[in-house]
Scaffold this motif. Structure first.
Motif, short mmCIF file in Angstrom:
data_model
loop_
_atom_site.label_atom_id
_atom_site.label_comp_id
_atom_site.label_asym_id
_atom_site.label_seq_id
_atom_site.Cartn_x
_atom_site.Cartn_y
_atom_site.Cartn_z
N HIS A 134 0.84 -1.19 0.00
CA HIS A 134 0.00 0.00 0.00
C HIS A 134 0.88 1.24 0.00
CE1 HIS A 134 -3.49 -2.47 1.44
NE2 HIS A 134 -2.47 -3.24 1.78
N CYS A 135 0.36 2.31 -0.60
CA CYS A 135 1.04 3.60 -0.60
C CYS A 135 0.23 4.56 0.26
CB CYS A 135 1.14 4.15 -2.02
SG CYS A 135 1.94 5.75 -2.13
N ALA A 136 0.90 5.26 1.16
CA ALA A 136 0.22 6.27 1.97
C ALA A 136 -0.07 7.49 1.11
CB ALA A 136 1.09 6.67 3.16
N THR A 137 -1.32 7.93 1.12
CA THR A 137 -1.69 9.14 0.40
C THR A 137 -2.57 9.99 1.31
OG1 THR A 137 -3.76 8.34 -0.58
CG2 THR A 137 -1.73 7.88 -1.80
N ASN A 138 -2.68 11.27 0.95
CA ASN A 138 -3.67 12.11 1.64
C ASN A 138 -5.00 11.91 0.95
OD1 ASN A 138 -3.66 13.74 -0.68
ND2 ASN A 138 -2.30 15.26 0.23
N ALA A 139 -6.02 12.61 1.41
CA ALA A 139 -7.37 12.43 0.86
C ALA A 139 -7.47 12.80 -0.61
CB ALA A 139 -8.37 13.24 1.68
N ARG A 140 -6.53 13.60 -1.13
CA ARG A 140 -6.52 13.98 -2.56
C ARG A 140 -5.73 12.99 -3.41
NH1 ARG A 140 -4.74 19.77 -0.92
NH2 ARG A 140 -2.87 18.54 -1.04
N GLY A 141 -5.18 11.94 -2.79
CA GLY A 141 -4.44 10.94 -3.55
C GLY A 141 -2.97 11.26 -3.75
N ILE A 142 -2.44 12.24 -3.06
CA ILE A 142 -1.03 12.61 -3.18
C ILE A 142 -0.22 11.80 -2.18
CG2 ILE A 142 0.63 14.51 -2.93
CD1 ILE A 142 -1.74 16.38 -3.72
N PRO A 143 0.85 11.11 -2.64
CA PRO A 143 1.66 10.32 -1.71
C PRO A 143 2.23 11.17 -0.58
CG PRO A 143 2.18 9.74 -3.97
CD PRO A 143 1.29 10.95 -4.03
N VAL A 144 2.15 10.61 0.64
CA VAL A 144 2.66 11.27 1.85
C VAL A 144 3.35 10.20 2.70
CG1 VAL A 144 0.88 13.08 1.87
CG2 VAL A 144 0.47 10.93 3.09
N GLY A 145 4.02 10.63 3.73
CA GLY A 145 4.61 9.68 4.67
C GLY A 145 3.55 8.90 5.42
N VAL A 146 3.89 7.68 5.80
CA VAL A 146 2.99 6.85 6.59
C VAL A 146 2.70 7.58 7.91
CG1 VAL A 146 2.79 4.63 7.81
CG2 VAL A 146 3.83 4.71 5.53
N ASP A 147 1.44 7.59 8.32
CA ASP A 147 1.06 8.32 9.53
C ASP A 147 1.70 7.70 10.78
OD1 ASP A 147 -1.43 6.85 11.16
OD2 ASP A 147 -1.23 6.25 9.06
N GLU A 148 1.89 8.52 11.79
CA GLU A 148 2.61 8.11 13.00
C GLU A 148 1.97 6.93 13.72
OE1 GLU A 148 3.56 11.33 15.65
OE2 GLU A 148 4.13 12.62 13.98
N LYS A 149 0.64 6.91 13.78
CA LYS A 149 -0.02 5.81 14.50
C LYS A 149 0.19 4.48 13.77
CE LYS A 149 -4.18 4.69 17.03
NZ LYS A 149 -5.51 5.13 17.46
N THR A 150 0.16 4.50 12.45
CA THR A 150 0.43 3.28 11.69
C THR A 150 1.88 2.84 11.89
OG1 THR A 150 -1.28 3.78 10.06
CG2 THR A 150 0.45 2.26 9.37
N VAL A 151 2.81 3.78 11.91
CA VAL A 151 4.22 3.44 12.17
C VAL A 151 4.33 2.74 13.53
CG1 VAL A 151 6.52 4.38 12.62
CG2 VAL A 151 5.18 5.22 10.68
N ARG A 152 3.63 3.26 14.53
CA ARG A 152 3.66 2.62 15.87
C ARG A 152 3.10 1.21 15.80
NH1 ARG A 152 2.08 7.56 17.69
NH2 ARG A 152 -0.07 6.93 18.07
N VAL A 153 2.01 1.03 15.06
CA VAL A 153 1.43 -0.32 14.91
C VAL A 153 2.47 -1.26 14.34
CG1 VAL A 153 -0.25 -1.67 13.57
CG2 VAL A 153 -0.97 0.44 14.71
N TRP A 154 3.16 -0.85 13.28
CA TRP A 154 4.15 -1.71 12.64
C TRP A 154 5.32 -2.02 13.58
CZ3 TRP A 154 0.44 -1.39 9.40
CH2 TRP A 154 0.44 -2.16 8.24
N THR A 155 5.80 -1.02 14.28
CA THR A 155 6.98 -1.22 15.12
C THR A 155 6.65 -1.94 16.42
OG1 THR A 155 6.76 1.02 16.06
CG2 THR A 155 8.22 0.76 14.15
N GLN A 156 5.40 -1.86 16.87
CA GLN A 156 5.03 -2.52 18.13
C GLN A 156 4.41 -3.90 17.93
OE1 GLN A 156 2.60 0.30 20.25
NE2 GLN A 156 4.32 1.70 20.57
N PHE A 157 4.06 -4.25 16.70
CA PHE A 157 3.48 -5.57 16.46
C PHE A 157 4.55 -6.62 16.75
CE2 PHE A 157 1.78 -9.20 14.20
CZ PHE A 157 0.41 -9.09 14.46
N PRO A 158 4.23 -7.65 17.52
CA PRO A 158 5.25 -8.64 17.87
C PRO A 158 5.89 -9.27 16.63
CG PRO A 158 3.21 -9.01 19.08
CD PRO A 158 2.93 -7.96 18.07
N GLN A 159 7.20 -9.25 16.57
CA GLN A 159 7.92 -9.82 15.44
C GLN A 159 8.23 -11.30 15.64
OE1 GLN A 159 8.48 -8.09 12.52
NE2 GLN A 159 7.12 -6.69 13.59
N GLY A 160 8.23 -11.74 16.84
CA GLY A 160 8.55 -13.15 17.08
C GLY A 160 8.47 -13.49 18.51
#
Length: 160
Positions: A134-160
């Motif tokens: 998936h590509c992070a976009t704003n509501a107009r469809g312009i690519p943007v950085g992944v939002d901070e809460k999603t970054v936290r989800v990815w980094t805090q999800f148990p890896q093993g």
């Protein structure tokens, strides 16, 4: 080609998470029973419906970690799919019960990936494996950085 083994261990019946004994990765799981409408003329689940099952797994994961898509979109972000991959190993038929396993995988500045494994409900067969990018976009469809809460989800999800 035979898939690599997937041996989920259920550590707590009260949570939607399992640990794959072969890799140590933690996966979110949700079940689905195939509908007659999911099948094609050959009586097996139509191949494109596996993308719907992936979406079901992805939405259930995000809802269970308290960050549903509705909240993501309300905060001004959209994550359209830009790439998919599916490998099919065994068919599903009408009324078959399956497990859809989903986990956050790769995370980049503007892209992220979910991985999936669909198994029979008894875990004796891997049905399908794949991913969505998936590509992070704003509501107009312009690519943007992944939002901070999603970054936290990815980094805090148990890896093993």
């Amino acid at each position: 080609m035979k898939p690599k083994p997937f041996k989920p261990e259920i550590t707590d019946e009260n949570t939607p998470y399992v640990r794959d004994q072969t890799t140590g990765f933690v996966w979110h799981r949700t079940s689905h029973r195939t509908l007659y409408a999911d099948t094609d003329r050959s009586q097996v689940v139509y191949h494109a419906n596996y993308l719907r099952f992936f979406e079901q797994g992805r939405a259930a994961l995000m809802r269970d970690i308290a960050y549903p898509y509705r909240e993501i979109e309300e905060s001004g972000f959209v994550y359209p799919i830009i790439e998919t991959k599916l490998n099919y190993f065994a068919p599903l038929f009408y009324d078959d019960l399956m497990w859809i396993h989903t986990r956050p995988a790769a995370l980049e500045r503007v892209r992220l990936q979910f991985d999936y494994v669909i198994t029979s409900h008894t875990y004796d067969q891997i049905i399908c494996k794949g991913y969505t990018r998936h590509c992070a976009t704003n509501a107009r469809g312009i690519p943007v950085g992944v939002d901070e809460k999603t970054v936290r989800v990815w980094t805090q999800f148990p890896q093993g």
